[in-house]
Design an enzyme around this catalytic site. Sequence first.
Site, short mmCIF file in Angstrom:
data_model
loop_
_atom_site.label_atom_id
_atom_site.label_comp_id
_atom_site.label_asym_id
_atom_site.label_seq_id
_atom_site.Cartn_x
_atom_site.Cartn_y
_atom_site.Cartn_z
N ASP A 1 9.46 -1.37 -3.57
CA ASP A 1 8.33 -0.95 -2.74
C ASP A 1 8.36 0.05 -1.85
O ASP A 1 9.46 0.34 -1.52
CB ASP A 1 7.60 -2.27 -2.42
CG ASP A 1 8.41 -3.09 -1.12
OD1 ASP A 1 8.81 -2.37 -0.24
OD2 ASP A 1 8.53 -4.26 -1.15
N LYS A 2 7.13 0.36 -1.21
CA LYS A 2 7.02 1.55 -0.45
C LYS A 2 8.00 1.40 0.67
O LYS A 2 8.76 2.34 1.16
CB LYS A 2 5.70 1.69 0.03
CG LYS A 2 5.39 3.00 0.89
CD LYS A 2 4.11 3.00 0.99
CE LYS A 2 3.69 4.24 2.24
NZ LYS A 2 2.30 4.49 2.47
#
Length: 222
Positions: free
Chosen positions: A102-103
């Site tokens: 994820d980011k």
Amino acid sequence: MPMRINKYVASATGLSRRAADRAIGEGRVAINGKPVELGDSVADNDSVTLDGRPIAPAIKSRTIMLNKPPGYVCSRNGQGSQTIYDLLPAEYHALKPVGRLDKNSSGLILLTDDGDLANQLTHPRYAKTKVYEIKLDNVLEPLHQQMINDHGIQLDDGRSQLSLMKLSDTGKDWQVTMQEGRNRQIRRTLEALGYAVSKLRRTNFGSYQLEELTEGDYRSCI
């Protein structure tokens, strides 16, 4: 991109360059039905035959390992955010990420054009081990560690099975080992017990290890 005919024949058949030259000199090689000469080149849309049978070089797959920094998304369209492709030269933009980070997570991400490899790394039946280093906002209670290690934690999409090992005496730094790969699984597992993961970094994916690769850099995987 044009390729010299002797290199093309050698790549497609496993012959040495000398043997390929000999086959060309003997008139056994043709491009689009016409015999070739040494020094001729093959274009992308040409049809090449050896002894009347079509030949073509094996397509060599490419796989790279990237040490993803936080703040980058693992997709082509960042919707306003930077993407992992911003860290790579254009020649690697056709490669696809194997799984996701994820980011806000960092660490090892593989990109490849080898569909078989991607399947072997991500399909549940192969149960590839992944290792992460995480930091929590609060000290993890021993009971909660035991619950995670011994029984797993029930989430909306099933039970989450993780293995935790302490990395420091603070009780906030942990190594997480897992064989699943559900969306934000580590973060959701700890959130279910009241903890927030402030840092998450993947260090291992199957046989691939991040080792000393600098954050933001990449290397080819042989």
